[in-house]
Design an enzyme around this catalytic site. Structure first.
Site, PDB file in Angstrom:
ATOM      1  N   GLY A   1       2.046 -11.149  11.081  1.00 18.19           N
ATOM      2  CA  GLY A   1       2.887 -10.672  12.181  1.00 18.19           C
ATOM      3  C   GLY A   1       2.943 -11.684  13.315  1.00 18.19           C
ATOM      4  O   GLY A   1       4.012 -11.964  13.875  1.00 18.19           O
TER       5      GLY A   1
ATOM      6  N   CYS B   1      -3.276   1.118   6.891  1.00 16.29           N
ATOM      7  CA  CYS B   1      -3.458   0.637   8.267  1.00 16.29           C
ATOM      8  C   CYS B   1      -3.902   1.777   9.161  1.00 16.29           C
ATOM      9  O   CYS B   1      -4.317   1.560  10.285  1.00 16.29           O
ATOM     10  CB  CYS B   1      -2.218  -0.067   8.778  1.00 16.29           C
ATOM     11  SG  CYS B   1      -0.735   0.853   8.560  1.00 16.29           S
TER      12      CYS B   1
ATOM     13  N   GLU C   1       4.433  -3.909  12.364  1.00 13.66           N
ATOM     14  CA  GLU C   1       3.480  -2.819  12.131  1.00 13.66           C
ATOM     15  C   GLU C   1       2.279  -3.466  11.479  1.00 13.66           C
ATOM     16  O   GLU C   1       2.350  -3.874  10.317  1.00 13.66           O
ATOM     17  CB  GLU C   1       4.149  -1.809  11.190  1.00 13.66           C
ATOM     18  CG  GLU C   1       3.540  -0.468  11.217  1.00 13.66           C
ATOM     19  CD  GLU C   1       3.580   0.098  12.602  1.00 13.66           C
ATOM     20  OE1 GLU C   1       2.490   0.158  13.203  1.00 13.66           O
ATOM     21  OE2 GLU C   1       4.653   0.444  13.110  1.00 13.66           O
TER      22      GLU C   1
ATOM     23  N   GLY D   1       2.430  -5.335   7.725  1.00 16.74           N
ATOM     24  CA  GLY D   1       1.463  -6.144   6.992  1.00 16.74           C
ATOM     25  C   GLY D   1       0.354  -6.637   7.902  1.00 16.74           C
ATOM     26  O   GLY D   1       0.092  -6.047   8.956  1.00 16.74           O
TER      27      GLY D   1
ATOM     28  N   ASN E   1       0.810  -1.233   0.000  1.00 17.57           N
ATOM     29  CA  ASN E   1       0.000   0.000   0.000  1.00 17.57           C
ATOM     30  C   ASN E   1       0.841   1.281   0.000  1.00 17.57           C
ATOM     31  O   ASN E   1       0.385   2.321  -0.446  1.00 17.57           O
ATOM     32  CB  ASN E   1      -1.035   0.000   1.136  1.00 17.57           C
ATOM     33  CG  ASN E   1      -0.416   0.006   2.511  1.00 17.57           C
ATOM     34  OD1 ASN E   1       0.757  -0.340   2.678  1.00 17.57           O
ATOM     35  ND2 ASN E   1      -1.183   0.387   3.505  1.00 17.57           N
TER      36      ASN E   1
ATOM     37  N   GLU F   1       8.282   3.051  14.160  1.00 13.89           N
ATOM     38  CA  GLU F   1       9.105   3.291  12.975  1.00 13.89           C
ATOM     39  C   GLU F   1       9.389   4.777  12.802  1.00 13.89           C
ATOM     40  O   GLU F   1       8.818   5.625  13.472  1.00 13.89           O
ATOM     41  CB  GLU F   1       8.354   2.819  11.738  1.00 13.89           C
ATOM     42  CG  GLU F   1       8.046   1.351  11.816  1.00 13.89           C
ATOM     43  CD  GLU F   1       8.090   0.708  10.466  1.00 13.89           C
ATOM     44  OE1 GLU F   1       9.166   0.657   9.852  1.00 13.89           O
ATOM     45  OE2 GLU F   1       7.037   0.259  10.022  1.00 13.89           O
TER      46      GLU F   1
HETATM   47  C1  UN1 Z   1       0.174   2.459   6.331  1.00 12.65           C
HETATM   48  O1  UN1 Z   1      -1.014   2.666   6.170  1.00 12.65           O
HETATM   49  O2  UN1 Z   1       0.632   1.302   6.264  1.00 12.65           O
HETATM   50  O3  UN1 Z   1       0.101   8.155   8.044  1.00 12.65           O
HETATM   51  C2  UN1 Z   1       1.156   3.539   6.562  1.00 12.65           C
HETATM   52  C3  UN1 Z   1      -0.151   7.633   6.979  1.00 12.65           C
HETATM   53  C4  UN1 Z   1       0.990   7.307   6.047  1.00 12.65           C
HETATM   54  C5  UN1 Z   1       1.563   5.961   6.324  1.00 12.65           C
HETATM   55  C6  UN1 Z   1       0.544   4.886   6.422  1.00 12.65           C
HETATM   56  N1  UN1 Z   1       2.016   8.314   6.149  1.00 12.65           N
HETATM   57  O4  UN1 Z   1      -1.276   7.344   6.654  1.00 12.65           O
END
Ligand code: UN1
Length: 492
Positions: free
Chosen positions: A235, A285, A251, A230, A154, A461
């Site tokens: 995980g 996510c 994550e 993922g 993504n 991260e």
């Molecule tokens: C993710 O959805 O895996 O804050 C990361 C955010 C992006 C990173 C998302 N800078 O939505």
């Protein structure tokens, strides 16, 4: 991107085929008749070769002064900037999100390269006092060794940049296993690192199935850390497979809430909900997959959300008029379709969307459920698609309880103009990130990014926290008294 292109693995500074000689193909998710290329089905032997190359190059790479490593990352940032538009177009074709978002993905990688380049002149340890005379105490940061970076589709350049640049500036060498859905973006990013001057063996790319390539990497005895983004179940499997002796940064998913209070600026809240729920077709996510609305404004705000959602335009992400691109693949489309049935069976009200449109890609209509409650699966489980559920709350405490009533804890948001509501939300929302009067998505790379509860494994991260993950912070005591001094005993 010629149709017939065959992409390779990158091991020990060479672009080579997999030991298996097998390849797989990937199509454009917005047009499944368009084949994008053929990619190597890596296997355990390829992983072993990559780990060996990384191990061998580690001895030299760790000796390169960190500011010099940083210069390489700065060059990578320049190359990314030069190729931004081309990379954004490739990314939209490969995983579907609209061009404004793929440009932002490349920008996030540029920002990360620049941030981590600067870290080369910091990588701070601490100096402190000693309880004894003529004794000095401090910490120093040391690289871990060979690390595995396993990344999702993504954010197919941004997230590899998060992981690889942090690993590299700290002096580690890397085996990089990208999602099988975005091998072109991964290849392009590694080409840029190569061109920027990363020495051979320091970064190695192995494409192929997670069950083979990922599992081998995670179990490998020479791997000192695994950084994974993922699905939660993957995980959990990584935690089981890795065994002791490795740092594991996970994550994972989430079920991120936006709280709309009765005093909120509803227009602002509406923009935040639409962007958070349907940006990247809901495949983040950090996506706003739940909206918790104060009872006094619930009906009005629901009408506003439904009306705006109905206006969203589906289509290819290359078309500037498109609001929402496709899902990443057929499995995702089937999963989202399944959740629509689950929601209806549970008694939620489907107010708009819910269907697969007649297009030649893996599209799905932006979908709103109302009348949802915390016992429902559509409230609890990560759907990873353009679906959000609206729930009524009696007051702030109830809203926070509802927001926390899930196993996840990545991102959260509250719309309110009341300072007390804001401070209560900051204190009590059980999430790694809380936004005030802004959506759940759009974190910036110089701050920590990570979830609590089932969303993460305790490591964050980017920001300064990535440095904590990718180094051992060693404690050093220097005693120059010339005699045996016993801590806790010879304290006078
Ligand atoms: C993710 O959805 O895996 O804050 C990361 C955010 C992006 C990173 C998302 N800078 O939505």
């Amino acid at each position: 991107m010629p149709k017939s292109a065959t992409y390779k693995l990158y091991i020990d500074g060479r672009w080579i085929p997999s030991e298996s000689r097998e390849t797989y193909s990937r199509v454009n998710p917005a047009n499944y008749n368009e084949i994008l290329g053929r990619f190597q089905q890596g296997n355990a032997k390829d992983v072993d070769k990559a780990v060996d190359a990384a191990e061998e190059s580690f001895e030299k790479w760790r000796e390169v002064p960190p500011p010099k490593r940083g210069e390489i990352l700065l060059r990578a940032a320049q190359l990314l900037r030069q190729q931004k538009e081309e990379l954004a177009r490739i990314m939209t074709k490969e995983m579907g999100k609209v061009l404004t978002e793929t440009r932002a993905d490349v920008q996030e990688a540029i920002d990360t390269c620049e941030l981590m380049a600067g870290e080369g002149r910091r990588l701070f340890g601490r100096t402190t006092t000693s309880e004894l005379r003529d004794k000095f105490a401090m910490t120093v940061r040391l690289p871990l060794g060979v690390v595995a970076c396993i990344t999702p589709w993504n954010f197919p350049i941004a997230i590899p940049a998060w992981k690889l640049t942090a690993a590299l500036i700290c002096g580690n060498t890397v085996v990089f296993k990208p999602s099988s859905d975005t091998p072109i973006c991964a290849t392009k990013f590694v080409e840029i690192l190569e061109k920027a001057g990363v020495p051979k063996g320091v970064v190695n790319l192995v494409t192929g199935p997670g069950s083979i390539v990922g599992t081998r990497l995670v179990k490998h005895k020479k791997i000192r850390a695994v950084s994974f983004t993922g699905h939660r179940d993957t995980g959990a499997q990584i935690l089981k497979d890795a065994g002791v002796g490795k740092k594991i940064g996970l994550e994972m998913g989430s079920k991120n809430p936006i709280i709309i209070m009765d005093d909120a600026d509803l227009k602002l809240g509406l923009d935040g909900v639409i962007w958070g729920a349907f940006g990247t077709c809901g495949q983040r996510c950090t996506a706003a997959s739940r909206v918790i609305i104060h009872k006094k404004v619930r009906q009005k705000f629901e009408r506003m959300v439904i009306e705006r959602t109905k206006k969203l335009k589906l289509g290819s992400g290359l078309n500037p008029k498109t609001d929402v691109g496709p899902l990443v693949n057929k499995t995702a489309q089937d999963k989202v379709t399944g959740y629509i049935e689950i929601g209806k069976d549970e008694g939620a009200k489907l107010c708009c969307g819910g269907k697969v449109p007649k297009l030649k890609g893996w599209f799905f209509e932006p979908t709103i459920f109302t009348n949802t409650s915390s016992d429902m699966r559509i409230f609890q489980e990560e759907i990873f698609g353009p679906v959000t559920s609206l729930t009524e709350a009696k007051n702030l405490d109830d809203a926070i309880d509802l927001a926390n009533a899930v196993e996840y804890g990545l991102s959260s948001s509250i719309y309110t103009n009341n300072i007390r509501n804001m401070m209560q939300a900051i204190k009590y929302l059980e999430y790694g990130i809380t936004y005030i009067n802004s959506s759940t998505i759009g974190a910036e790379v110089h701050l920590p990014f990570g979830g609590i509860k089932s969303s993460g494994s305790g490591w964050q991260e980017v920001g300064w926290t990535a440095i904590n993950f990718f180094t051992d912070e060693k404690t050093v005591f220097i005693d120059y008294s010339g005699k045996l001094q016993r801590a806790q005993i010879d304290i006078e």
